[in-house]
Motif scaffolding. Structure first.
Motif, mmCIF file in Angstrom:
data_model
loop_
_atom_site.group_PDB
_atom_site.id
_atom_site.type_symbol
_atom_site.label_atom_id
_atom_site.label_comp_id
_atom_site.label_asym_id
_atom_site.label_seq_id
_atom_site.Cartn_x
_atom_site.Cartn_y
_atom_site.Cartn_z
ATOM 1 N N HIS A 70 -0.295 -4.677 5.696
ATOM 2 C CA HIS A 70 1.005 -4.436 6.300
ATOM 3 C C HIS A 70 0.828 -3.949 7.734
ATOM 4 N N THR A 71 1.651 -4.453 8.627
ATOM 5 C CA THR A 71 1.533 -4.126 10.045
ATOM 6 C C THR A 71 1.636 -2.627 10.287
ATOM 7 N N PHE A 72 2.584 -1.965 9.626
ATOM 8 C CA PHE A 72 2.811 -0.549 9.899
ATOM 9 C C PHE A 72 1.605 0.305 9.520
ATOM 10 N N VAL A 73 0.825 -0.151 8.536
ATOM 11 C CA VAL A 73 -0.356 0.610 8.121
ATOM 12 C C VAL A 73 -1.427 0.533 9.204
ATOM 13 N N ARG A 74 -1.640 -0.648 9.779
ATOM 14 C CA ARG A 74 -2.595 -0.791 10.874
ATOM 15 C C ARG A 74 -2.200 0.119 12.039
ATOM 16 N N GLN A 75 -0.921 0.173 12.308
ATOM 17 C CA GLN A 75 -0.434 1.034 13.398
ATOM 18 C C GLN A 75 -0.694 2.501 13.085
ATOM 19 N N ARG A 76 -0.463 2.898 11.848
ATOM 20 C CA ARG A 76 -0.656 4.291 11.461
ATOM 21 C C ARG A 76 -2.128 4.700 11.534
ATOM 22 N N VAL A 77 -3.017 3.814 11.139
ATOM 23 C CA VAL A 77 -4.450 4.118 11.214
ATOM 24 C C VAL A 77 -4.846 4.379 12.671
ATOM 25 N N ILE A 111 -3.632 9.200 3.471
ATOM 26 C CA ILE A 111 -3.202 8.455 2.280
ATOM 27 C C ILE A 111 -2.095 7.514 2.733
ATOM 28 N N ASP A 112 -2.407 6.219 2.747
ATOM 29 C CA ASP A 112 -1.494 5.275 3.364
ATOM 30 C C ASP A 112 -1.398 3.993 2.548
ATOM 31 N N GLY A 113 -0.625 3.034 3.068
ATOM 32 C CA GLY A 113 -0.366 1.788 2.370
ATOM 33 C C GLY A 113 -1.480 0.771 2.517
ATOM 34 N N ASP A 114 -1.201 -0.437 2.046
ATOM 35 C CA ASP A 114 -2.145 -1.540 2.105
ATOM 36 C C ASP A 114 -2.308 -1.986 3.562
#
Length: 338
Positions: A198-205, A192-195
């Motif tokens: 956003h750069t940080f979301v791509r990193q988290r995926v 469950i993550d952000g849009d």
């Protein structure tokens, strides 16, 4: 004994009292540049004893500075937002003792507030800006680079031009939290993550999927939910993910975690004690929840302090490449495995 009223202390009167030059006093009271630590201490003690108060209005006229720093932060209204409050707390701590005042500008996390940034630059309403929620090709960052205006971002971009930033290693944090859940025995782990813009979301995926593959599992796109982080949205999303077989949740922050946990509690067939949780955390909230939680932790107050420190360096003319910092999270696990 109280000091007798008299003319206000000035740089000149302090210099005369100590038998040093006005330049020495000015440097000691500003940043100590080219002055010995002992002289800095003596000047500041004398200034305090004489009741010296810096005339900021005069300094503004002489330097052309506003002595204002603006922080563009997104705030949630659903259950409060300790994350942004923590950032702001750290920013205030770093600016304490300087001439700078901090102004927080609440922004919609779904929008970039480029027009507001333009207003600050064109009106010279601040000497520097702190930006949160960066995007891969962030229009605010492009604009500030073009204008040569001091700024620092909380998060990185994929722009070709270097710019100042402070960031959490989000890929590592998501890998860390997912790996901890896999080691607990969970196999249907939802994110469950952000849009994703956003750069940080791509990193988290990337970190989430890497941890799954490290354990021989292929990521299931049906176990990912993306939206602006909000407790009410995460609450609904977790129920839908449970219906798809999720047995654990990797949450982007405290708000998503609280919402996901509530959604699991609401779900008629879910056993709250059997569902795993991990989150990227900037507070100690997870330690107050009576269940097992893995928190990839880095203090938001420390992050805010670092952002403000970098901004001060940029305002003083530091090169962008020397004002880039990446921080690692620490895994903190609370509760017992049932």
């Amino acid at each position: 004994m109280a000091r007798k009223p008299g003319p206000p202390a000035t740089l000149k009167s302090i210099a005369a009292e100590m038998g040093v030059s006005v330049t020495t006093v000015a440097r000691a009271l500003k940043d100590g540049h080219r002055i010995s630590p002992e002289m800095v201490r003596k000047v500041r003690e004398t200034a305090e004893r004489m009741g010296y108060v810096r005339n900021l209005e005069g300094a503004k006229l002489r330097t052309g500075k506003t002595f204002v720093a603006m922080a563009f932060l997104g705030f949630s209204e659903e259950v409060g937002d300790s994350g942004s409050v923590g950032l702001l707390n750290g920013i205030h701590h770093r600016f304490a003792g300087t001439d700078y005042a901090v102004r927080a500008v609440p922004v919609d996390p779904g929008g970039q507030a480029l027009d507001r940034v333009r207003e600050v630059v064109r009106g010279r309403l601040a000497d520097g800006i702190i930006l949160d929620h960066t995007e891969l090709q962030d229009d605010r960052v492009k604009y500030l680079l073009e204008e040569g205006f001091p700024f620092v971002t909380f998060g990185r971009t994929e722009l070709l031009s270097d710019h100042p930033w402070f960031d959490i290693d989000n890929e590592f944090a998501a890998w860390q939290g997912t790996d901890a859940l896999l080691r607990d025995g969970h196999r249907r782990i939802a994110l469950i993550d952000g849009d994703p813009r956003h750069t940080f979301v791509r990193q988290r995926v990337r970190g989430y999927e890497r941890a799954l593959r490290d354990h021989g599992l292929e990521p299931d796109p049906g176990l990912r939910h993306h939206s602006e982080p909000a407790a009410d949205i995460a609450r609904q999303a977790s129920a839908e993910l449970l219906d798809r077989g999720a047995d654990a949740f990797v949450c982007v922050n405290e708000l998503a975690f609280l919402g996901a946990r509530a959604g699991v509690r609401d779900h008629a067939r879910a056993d709250l004690d059997r569902i795993g949780f991990s989150l990227r955390s900037g507070t100690n909230l997870a330690s107050y929840v009576a269940s097992r939680v893995h928190a990839s932790h880095f203090s938001r107050t420390r992050a805010g302090w670092a952002l403000a420190d970098l901004l001060l360096r940029v305002i003083d003319g530091a090169d962008a490449t020397s004002c880039q910092q990446l921080a690692k999270t620490e895994l903190i696990t609370t509760g017992d495995l049932t």
